[in-house]
Design a protein around this motif. Structure first.
Motif, short mmCIF file in Angstrom:
data_model
loop_
_atom_site.label_atom_id
_atom_site.label_comp_id
_atom_site.label_asym_id
_atom_site.label_seq_id
_atom_site.Cartn_x
_atom_site.Cartn_y
_atom_site.Cartn_z
N TYR A 23 -20.83 -3.80 -61.65
CA TYR A 23 -22.13 -3.82 -62.33
C TYR A 23 -23.14 -4.66 -61.55
O TYR A 23 -24.29 -4.25 -61.32
CB TYR A 23 -21.98 -4.35 -63.76
CG TYR A 23 -23.31 -4.59 -64.42
CD1 TYR A 23 -24.20 -3.54 -64.65
CD2 TYR A 23 -23.71 -5.88 -64.79
CE1 TYR A 23 -25.45 -3.76 -65.22
CE2 TYR A 23 -24.94 -6.11 -65.37
CZ TYR A 23 -25.81 -5.05 -65.57
OH TYR A 23 -27.04 -5.28 -66.13
N TYR A 24 -22.74 -5.83 -61.10
CA TYR A 24 -23.66 -6.72 -60.39
C TYR A 24 -24.07 -6.15 -59.03
O TYR A 24 -25.21 -6.25 -58.61
CB TYR A 24 -23.03 -8.09 -60.18
CG TYR A 24 -22.99 -8.97 -61.42
CD1 TYR A 24 -23.74 -8.67 -62.56
CD2 TYR A 24 -22.20 -10.11 -61.46
CE1 TYR A 24 -23.70 -9.48 -63.68
CE2 TYR A 24 -22.16 -10.94 -62.58
CZ TYR A 24 -22.90 -10.61 -63.69
OH TYR A 24 -22.87 -11.43 -64.78
N ALA A 75 -34.51 -14.82 -60.63
CA ALA A 75 -34.93 -13.52 -61.15
C ALA A 75 -34.22 -13.23 -62.47
O ALA A 75 -33.11 -13.74 -62.70
CB ALA A 75 -34.60 -12.42 -60.13
N PRO A 76 -34.83 -12.41 -63.33
CA PRO A 76 -34.12 -12.04 -64.55
C PRO A 76 -32.98 -11.08 -64.24
O PRO A 76 -33.19 -10.02 -63.65
CB PRO A 76 -35.21 -11.33 -65.37
CG PRO A 76 -36.16 -10.78 -64.35
CD PRO A 76 -36.15 -11.75 -63.21
N THR A 77 -31.77 -11.47 -64.59
CA THR A 77 -30.62 -10.57 -64.46
C THR A 77 -29.82 -10.64 -65.76
O THR A 77 -29.74 -11.69 -66.40
CB THR A 77 -29.72 -10.93 -63.26
OG1 THR A 77 -29.37 -12.31 -63.33
CG2 THR A 77 -30.42 -10.66 -61.94
N ALA A 78 -29.23 -9.51 -66.10
CA ALA A 78 -28.59 -9.37 -67.41
C ALA A 78 -27.18 -9.96 -67.43
O ALA A 78 -26.53 -10.07 -66.38
CB ALA A 78 -28.54 -7.89 -67.77
N SER A 105 -33.53 -13.06 -68.72
CA SER A 105 -33.56 -11.62 -68.98
C SER A 105 -33.59 -11.32 -70.48
O SER A 105 -32.95 -12.00 -71.29
CB SER A 105 -32.32 -10.96 -68.37
OG SER A 105 -32.15 -9.65 -68.85
N THR A 154 -41.15 -5.97 -67.37
CA THR A 154 -40.58 -5.11 -66.32
C THR A 154 -41.11 -3.69 -66.49
O THR A 154 -40.93 -3.07 -67.55
CB THR A 154 -39.04 -5.17 -66.37
OG1 THR A 154 -38.65 -6.52 -66.11
CG2 THR A 154 -38.42 -4.26 -65.33
N GLY A 298 -32.03 -12.63 -57.19
CA GLY A 298 -31.24 -11.95 -58.21
C GLY A 298 -29.75 -12.15 -57.99
O GLY A 298 -29.14 -13.10 -58.48
C1 LIG Z 1 -26.82 -7.26 -62.21
C2 LIG Z 1 -28.33 -7.21 -62.25
C3 LIG Z 1 -28.95 -7.22 -63.48
C4 LIG Z 1 -30.35 -7.18 -63.54
N1 LIG Z 1 -30.95 -7.26 -64.76
C5 LIG Z 1 -32.29 -7.26 -64.82
C6 LIG Z 1 -32.93 -7.42 -66.07
O1 LIG Z 1 -32.30 -7.61 -67.11
N2 LIG Z 1 -34.28 -7.38 -66.08
C7 LIG Z 1 -35.03 -7.19 -64.94
O2 LIG Z 1 -36.26 -7.14 -65.01
N3 LIG Z 1 -34.44 -7.07 -63.74
C8 LIG Z 1 -33.10 -7.12 -63.66
N4 LIG Z 1 -32.50 -7.05 -62.44
C9 LIG Z 1 -33.31 -7.01 -61.20
C10 LIG Z 1 -33.62 -8.44 -60.71
O3 LIG Z 1 -34.52 -9.07 -61.55
C11 LIG Z 1 -34.22 -8.46 -59.30
O4 LIG Z 1 -35.33 -7.61 -59.28
C12 LIG Z 1 -33.25 -8.05 -58.19
O5 LIG Z 1 -31.92 -8.45 -58.47
C13 LIG Z 1 -33.70 -8.71 -56.89
O6 LIG Z 1 -32.92 -8.30 -55.81
P1 LIG Z 1 -31.67 -9.15 -55.23
O7 LIG Z 1 -30.56 -8.96 -56.18
O8 LIG Z 1 -31.45 -8.52 -53.90
O9 LIG Z 1 -32.12 -10.60 -55.13
C14 LIG Z 1 -31.11 -7.09 -62.35
C15 LIG Z 1 -30.46 -7.09 -61.12
C16 LIG Z 1 -29.07 -7.15 -61.06
C17 LIG Z 1 -28.41 -7.18 -59.71
#
Ligand SMILES: Cc1cc2nc3c(=O)[nH]c(=O)nc-3n(C[C@H](O)[C@H](O)[C@H](O)COP(=O)(O)O)c2cc1C
Ligand SMILES: CCCCCCC(=O)C(=O)O
Length: 355
Positions: A23-24, A75-78, A105, A154, A298
């Motif tokens: 997932y990640y 960054a916001p990640t879930a 997130s 977003t 992220g």
């Molecule tokens: C596992 C995962 C979950 C993510 N969840 C969200 C989220 O909940 N909301 C959002 O706006 N972006 C989400 N993103 C995108 C990140 O905010 C960000 O744009 C992106 O990870 C940046 O790239 P990088 O992973 O190469 O640093 C997610 C990215 C990943 C990898």
């Protein structure tokens, strides 16, 4: 890539369960955009200044009314509980210890109020437009009341992108994690779930959220100058150039390519931030020289969290901040204001593996 990012990534691959890892790591479609993101920063070369006083490098900045010690943001990640049992609370502690701003997130796996309590530093809240507007409105107000100082709407996710490498595996515990903030559960007919993405959302939501909460609203996921201008005309207080980590529409332009166009269009009106493939101080310096006021990380934060909890997140942010200060000094830029466009030039054919 920084050696620490590499080491934390390797450790994360060892400790994460296979579903969480997939997932990640995964991207949309054939993952062209995900795979291009990092290399795109190396298409730029530096043009350093000489004999400039760089004995003290100052990385501080003011961003939308908040004073920050570093231009590196989370960054916001879930679903951070997939990476570590302490989830977003640990991420918030690590970010605060490093003086870095956290973007929480909308799909966090812990109640936003618990994360807010742990966040001794500044934090923003990311918003997804949901089918039932009461869900995103309620979350935005709760975030404001808990201390968020800006919202990040977003804009690139009318539907969640299809990720062949992870969609078939599923996300362990996703139902409970989705419910934790929105109060809604994903049902088998998820297209009608109140907390599911709302594909009819428009830029009207920018002004609506700003009026509802009184907070500045940034729009995330912008890759064109004209679209950035449309968001700013609609009331956006900032723009985040992002491909969503290559997880939404595959084959979109890399952030490193889109950033100069967006800065040219709106950089004199609002701060432009960027994320995607940033893995070292040199990548960050390049992004700042191309006009980004700050950058977001992220996956490196998820790997750091999996590898070492709050301490891992702090070590990542401290190390990359230190790395940035070092390369700024060598480039002859003692402050962020001195990181200007003349420090970089784009080359067409980077040497990938010099002999
Ligand atoms: C596992 C995962 C979950 C993510 N969840 C969200 C989220 O909940 N909301 C959002 O706006 N972006 C989400 N993103 C995108 C990140 O905010 C960000 O744009 C992106 O990870 C940046 O790239 P990088 O992973 O190469 O640093 C997610 C990215 C990943 C990898
Ligand atoms: C399966 C639901 C994913 C919600 C969106 C989280 C996100 O932005 C991402 O995974 O990317």
């Amino acid at each position: 890539m920084s050696a620490l990012v590499d080491a934390q990534h390797a450790r994360a691959r060892e400790v994460l369960g296979s579903e969480a890892l997939a997932y990640y790591e995964s991207g949309a479609g054939a993952e062209l955009t995900r795979r291009e993101a990092e290399a795109a920063w190396s298409h730029y070369r530096l043009r350093p200044r000489v004999l400039t006083d760089v004995a003290a490098v100052d990385l501080s900045l003011d961003l939308l009314g908040t004073h920050l010690a570093t231009p590196l943001l989370v960054a916001p990640t879930a679903y951070h509980r997939l990476a570590h049992p302490d989830g977003e609370v640990a991420t918030a502690r690590g970010a605060a210890a490093a003086g870095a701003l956290l973007t929480l997130s909308a799909r966090a796996s812990q109640p936003l109020e618990s994360v807010a309590q742990a966040a001794a530093g500044p934090w923003w809240f990311q918003v997804y437009a949901t089918r039932d507007p009461a869900v995103h409105r309620g979350l935005a107000v709760r975030a404001r009341d808990a201390g968020a100082t800006a919202l990040v709407l977003t804009g690139d996710t009318p539907f969640v992108g299809r990720k062949p490498l992870s969609d078939s595996l599923g996300i362990p515990g996703i139902e409970d994690m989705v419910a934790v903030n929105s109060g809604a559960h994903l049902r088998p007919d998820a297209a009608t779930d109140a907390a599911d993405q709302w594909p009819s959302a428009t830029t009207d939501l920018v002004a609506e959220l700003a009026a509802l909460t009184g907070l500045p609203v940034l729009v995330k996921g912008v890759l064109r100058g004209d679209e950035a201008a449309r968001c700013v005309d609609a009331g956006a207080a900032g723009i985040v150039v992002s491909t969503h980590g290559g997880r939404q529409l595959d084959r979109v332009v890399p952030s490193a390519v889109a950033l100069p166009e967006v800065v040219a269009a709106v950089g004199d009106r609002v701060p432009v931030l960027v994320d995607g493939g940033l893995r070292s101080g040199l990548d960050v310096l390049t992004a700042l020289a191309l006009g980004a006021r700050a950058v977001l990380l992220g996956r490196p934060v998820l790997w750091a969290l999996a590898a070492g909890g709050a301490a891992g997140v702090r070590e990542l942010l401290d190390t990359l901040t230190d790395d940035l200060a070092h390369v700024m000094a060598l480039a002859g830029a003692p402050t962020l204001d001195a990181v200007t466009a003349d420090l970089v030039t784009r080359i067409e054919r980077p040497v990938e593996r010099p002999v």
